[in-house]
Design an enzyme around this catalytic site. Sequence first.
Site, PDB file in Angstrom:
ATOM      1  N   HIS A 268      35.961   2.153 -33.135  1.00 38.13           N
ATOM      2  CA  HIS A 268      35.925   1.675 -34.526  1.00 38.13           C
ATOM      3  C   HIS A 268      34.592   0.661 -34.382  1.00 38.13           C
ATOM      4  CE1 HIS A 268      37.144   0.882 -38.531  1.00 38.13           C
ATOM      5  NE2 HIS A 268      36.449  -0.369 -38.396  1.00 38.13           N
ATOM      6  N   GLU A 269      34.898  -0.269 -33.622  1.00 40.70           N
ATOM      7  CA  GLU A 269      33.692  -1.408 -33.887  1.00 40.70           C
ATOM      8  C   GLU A 269      32.419  -0.834 -33.433  1.00 40.70           C
ATOM      9  OE1 GLU A 269      34.551  -3.778 -35.798  1.00 40.70           O
ATOM     10  OE2 GLU A 269      36.916  -3.239 -35.443  1.00 40.70           O
ATOM     11  N   HIS A 272      30.481   0.706 -35.790  1.00 40.37           N
ATOM     12  CA  HIS A 272      29.868  -0.475 -36.900  1.00 40.37           C
ATOM     13  C   HIS A 272      28.434  -0.993 -36.197  1.00 40.37           C
ATOM     14  CE1 HIS A 272      32.652  -1.007 -40.116  1.00 40.37           C
ATOM     15  NE2 HIS A 272      33.837  -1.255 -39.217  1.00 40.37           N
ATOM     16  N   GLU A 298      31.937   1.337 -42.965  1.00 47.35           N
ATOM     17  CA  GLU A 298      33.301   1.667 -42.835  1.00 47.35           C
ATOM     18  C   GLU A 298      33.301   3.322 -42.325  1.00 47.35           C
ATOM     19  OE1 GLU A 298      35.218  -0.707 -42.049  1.00 47.35           O
ATOM     20  OE2 GLU A 298      37.065   0.444 -41.848  1.00 47.35           O
TER      21      GLU A 298
HETATM   22 MG    MG Z   1      35.901  -1.786 -39.935  1.00 51.47          MG
END
Ligand code: MG
Length: 505
Positions: A268-269, A272, A298
Amino acid sequence: MNVKNSVIKDLVSHYKTISHYSKILALLEWDMNVNLPKNASLDRAEQISLITDQITTLWNNKSFIKNLNKANNLQSNLTDTEKAIIRNLNRLSKYYLKVPPEIISEKAKTTSEAFMVWQQSKASNDFESFAPYLKKIIKLNQIIATHLGYTKNPYDALLDQYEPGLSTEFCKKTFKILQPKLTTLIKKIIKSKKYNLLPSYLLQENYSPIDQKRIAEFIIKNMEYDFESGRIDISTHPFETVLGSEDIRITNMYRNNDFRSSLYSAMHETGHALYEQNIDKALSTTPLEGGVSYAIHESQSRFWENQVGKNPIFINHLFPTIKAFYSDQFKNLTPEKLALFINMVKPGPIRIEADEVTYCLHIILRFELEDDLINNRIKVEDLPKIWNEKIKKYLGIEVCNNSEGVLQDVHWSSGYFGYFPSYALGNLYAAQFLNTLIKKLDFNDILEKGELQTILFWLKDNIYKYGSIIYPEELVKKVTGENLNPEYFINYLTVKYTTLYQLKD
Ligand code: MG
């Protein structure tokens, strides 16, 4: 970057200082979350507020405002880049220029107190102590909305702070389509035969943090995260932060009994971070730097986490690698069972622990409450009761206490009204981008071989490189040929979970 106009050149040069100060602020905050000794927090709070004030002063600089007004009156011969710069500066400076300074500082003071009270209230399950602060924060947000301006609903002004042009009406329309379909899908999944075959015993095992870290780093490397322009550390809540165009950091957290958490936080990170690491470098420290909005950001983190990372084909590809670390724990496990475990759908009270099917329902609930609170349709005193009723209605579960209910999120204590919907929109954007991507690339083949760089190149070319030049509404049209449409997300979930749980109509 194609900037010829001298007024705009001056604006860009002024913004560069703001950009550097923002990164200094981010560094202080990163350090606070990763390294700070316990007794240093008061000093750090003062340092943070000092830099925050500097940034406010820079936005309020007289010659900057004069130049921005001049730029807004420039009519002819502007390049697209110049127009985008003006648009972004108007947007970025709006809060500082339209909201009176005394309201800005009152909000800062109230939220910093409220954050402390919230932490206490959450720990001791005591909503009453937090309620007066929440009331004040709502009142301040109502005042801020009035200053920012809106035509239909004050909540629109707050939504727009996080997602350019987002309206209450659009959210209502979208969530009305989404909510019943998600609720029906969840019911079907829970009733399915496969649901009882979930290998829940895996949660009783232990997974060494060192192994978890090695697995996370193996995947992050495959995703082409640039370790020379970033680093990974440990923090209670994983996050990503930009400290410079060549310094994009992420953090992770290792839980002894659930290897999924660190694995998917890492993906997830990194999602980003990949966005930020692959923006055209010419845009760095200009008003066109950084990802374009919270929802698009997101969409990228969730794309890598859910649509790549939790895809059963990719799990099958990862299986031997993970099993090499967890040979004892995975003794009787097949890749199919691992895919079921990783994609376990379980309605629960906590948003940040929610799976990808139940997640948006948590957001819809918060959206409805925020809209009602900002419009004075409900009272803060009644909030816990209404919260619990809605959880029951949407997720079919009971909330045991306010800590697991209305007090669970940090957002309201920090004053972030209008932020939550961007999480849900991120899922919708991700599914719609995926629908286009699979027409251009052999997605299943890529996941089977684990050739993630092919996906990265496509995203870089179609989304990442633009930074903040193209706004979300235009971006989704440019990439997918149409406006944001929730049906892609519904379809993505339906197909994935019908196959995974062998659902029948
Ligand atoms: Mg996030």
